[in-house]
Write an enzyme that holds these catalytic residues in place. Structure first.
Site, PDB file in Angstrom:
ATOM      1  N   ARG A  77      -9.711   1.899   9.336  1.00 18.83           N
ATOM      2  CA  ARG A  77      -9.143   0.751   9.747  1.00 18.83           C
ATOM      3  C   ARG A  77     -10.456  -0.431  10.014  1.00 18.83           C
ATOM      4  O   ARG A  77     -10.151  -1.613  10.110  1.00 18.83           O
ATOM      5  CB  ARG A  77      -8.233   0.670  10.867  1.00 18.83           C
ATOM      6  CG  ARG A  77      -7.066   1.163  10.439  1.00 18.83           C
ATOM      7  CD  ARG A  77      -5.841   0.929  11.509  1.00 18.83           C
ATOM      8  NE  ARG A  77      -4.646   1.604  11.137  1.00 18.83           N
ATOM      9  CZ  ARG A  77      -3.626   0.974  10.440  1.00 18.83           C
ATOM     10  NH1 ARG A  77      -3.634  -0.227  10.224  1.00 18.83           N
ATOM     11  NH2 ARG A  77      -2.522   1.601  10.305  1.00 18.83           N
ATOM     12  N   ARG A  97      -0.542  -9.705  13.246  1.00 21.68           N
ATOM     13  CA  ARG A  97      -1.263  -8.606  12.479  1.00 21.68           C
ATOM     14  C   ARG A  97      -2.127  -9.054  11.488  1.00 21.68           C
ATOM     15  O   ARG A  97      -2.930  -8.121  11.148  1.00 21.68           O
ATOM     16  CB  ARG A  97       0.036  -7.747  11.828  1.00 21.68           C
ATOM     17  CG  ARG A  97       1.076  -6.984  12.855  1.00 21.68           C
ATOM     18  CD  ARG A  97       2.272  -6.597  12.005  1.00 21.68           C
ATOM     19  NE  ARG A  97       2.035  -5.782  11.021  1.00 21.68           N
ATOM     20  CZ  ARG A  97       2.943  -5.253  10.099  1.00 21.68           C
ATOM     21  NH1 ARG A  97       4.277  -5.847   9.956  1.00 21.68           N
ATOM     22  NH2 ARG A  97       2.675  -4.623   9.015  1.00 21.68           N
ATOM     23  N   ARG A 142      11.721  -8.739   4.843  1.00 22.74           N
ATOM     24  CA  ARG A 142      12.273  -7.497   4.717  1.00 22.74           C
ATOM     25  C   ARG A 142      13.580  -7.157   5.545  1.00 22.74           C
ATOM     26  O   ARG A 142      13.630  -7.855   6.677  1.00 22.74           O
ATOM     27  CB  ARG A 142      11.079  -6.486   5.046  1.00 22.74           C
ATOM     28  CG  ARG A 142      10.032  -6.372   4.423  1.00 22.74           C
ATOM     29  CD  ARG A 142       8.855  -5.398   5.024  1.00 22.74           C
ATOM     30  NE  ARG A 142       7.727  -5.212   4.292  1.00 22.74           N
ATOM     31  CZ  ARG A 142       6.627  -4.565   4.690  1.00 22.74           C
ATOM     32  NH1 ARG A 142       6.598  -4.532   6.196  1.00 22.74           N
ATOM     33  NH2 ARG A 142       5.639  -4.406   3.995  1.00 22.74           N
ATOM     34  N   LYS A 194       0.550  -1.158   0.047  1.00 21.78           N
ATOM     35  CA  LYS A 194       0.113   0.092   0.005  1.00 21.78           C
ATOM     36  C   LYS A 194       1.106   1.388   0.081  1.00 21.78           C
ATOM     37  O   LYS A 194       0.588   2.238  -0.594  1.00 21.78           O
ATOM     38  CB  LYS A 194      -0.727  -0.033   1.239  1.00 21.78           C
ATOM     39  CG  LYS A 194      -1.855  -1.100   1.299  1.00 21.78           C
ATOM     40  CD  LYS A 194      -3.027  -0.853   2.496  1.00 21.78           C
ATOM     41  CE  LYS A 194      -2.601  -0.957   3.728  1.00 21.78           C
ATOM     42  NZ  LYS A 194      -1.916  -2.301   4.143  1.00 21.78           N
ATOM     43  N   ARG A 199      13.245  -5.749  11.375  1.00 27.61           N
ATOM     44  CA  ARG A 199      12.521  -4.852  12.400  1.00 27.61           C
ATOM     45  C   ARG A 199      11.596  -5.939  13.151  1.00 27.61           C
ATOM     46  O   ARG A 199      11.055  -6.936  12.532  1.00 27.61           O
ATOM     47  CB  ARG A 199      11.466  -3.967  11.604  1.00 27.61           C
ATOM     48  CG  ARG A 199      12.405  -2.892  11.158  1.00 27.61           C
ATOM     49  CD  ARG A 199      11.459  -1.815  10.539  1.00 27.61           C
ATOM     50  NE  ARG A 199      10.770  -2.384   9.427  1.00 27.61           N
ATOM     51  CZ  ARG A 199       9.825  -1.821   8.431  1.00 27.61           C
ATOM     52  NH1 ARG A 199       9.849  -0.324   8.298  1.00 27.61           N
ATOM     53  NH2 ARG A 199       8.997  -2.381   7.422  1.00 27.61           N
TER      54      ARG A 199
END
Length: 217
Positions: free
Chosen positions: A88, A171, A127, A13, A160
């Site tokens: 959200r 999540r 990532r 996004k 991270r």
């Protein structure tokens, strides 16, 4: 053009939001940036949000909604905006819908980027980021020239905490319970555009542009 951007974590996004905003010359409004701006400038809304955050509490819906409403009535939004990270929940979407009706500027589209869950996990867990310059990499899709080392400044890359597999699955579970119903909400409103996110970023951007120009709804 007034657009909200939907999709699970790892759908791309952020990348697409920047491109849409530039292509259609509308401001990209990220709720994260909005919070940071209000906190930094110590606005009345920012001070209220800080009180909740300092107490370790979630900022309530009504305050998040007020921050967004305050932003989209600014002069630079008179011809449209792109909302990223809001709404959200269906409650937030309903509030946005009511506010847009109140000011006579209805939402045009809700762009939903669809990606299979297995690929989302792979995208996020792979990532890596440079702690010094912030450059982003991916162990599979965008690896550095030297494994684990930033191309730009030679720093060791890190993963991270938010990108660990356990956190990612949490999540995604939150997304499915709270945010996924937005797809049905905007489908019912006849605002929804579904985009296949299992493509290259360039192909996804092209599909979004075509859809927003009315070529594929």
């Amino acid at each position: 053009m007034r657009v909200v951007l939907l999709g699970p974590p790892g759908a791309g996004k952020g990348t697409q939001a920047k491109g849409i905003a530039e292509k259609f010359n509308i401001p990209h409004i990220s709720t994260g940036d909005l919070f940071r701006e209000n906190l930094k400038n110590e606005t009345p809304l920012g001070k209220k949000a800080k009180a909740y955050m300092d107490a370790g509490k979630l900022v309530p819906d009504e305050l998040v909604i007020a921050l967004v409403e305050d932003r989209i009535i600014r002069e630079d939004c008179k011809d449209g905006y792109l909302l990223d990270g809001f709404p959200r929940t269906v409650a937030q979407a309903s509030a946005l819908c009511a506010f847009n009706e109140k000011i006579g500027k209805l939402l045009d589209y809700a762009v939903n980027i669809e990606v299979p869950e297995g690929l989302l996990v792979e995208r996020i867990v792979g990532r890596r980021v440079c702690p010094k310059c912030g450059s982003s990499y991916h162990v599979t899709f965008n690896p550095p020239k030297v494994d684990g080392i930033c191309d730009i400044d030679g720093e060791a890359l890190i993963q991270r905490a938010d990108d660990s597999e356990e956190t990612v699955k949490t999540r995604l579970a939150v997304y499915h319970s709270e945010s996924a119903p937005l797809v049905d909400f905007y489908h019912f409103k006849d605002k929804l555009i579904n985009i296949d996110g299992n493509q290259s970023p360039r192909a996804v951007a092209a599909d979004i542009e075509t859809a927003l120009k009315g070529g594929n709804q």
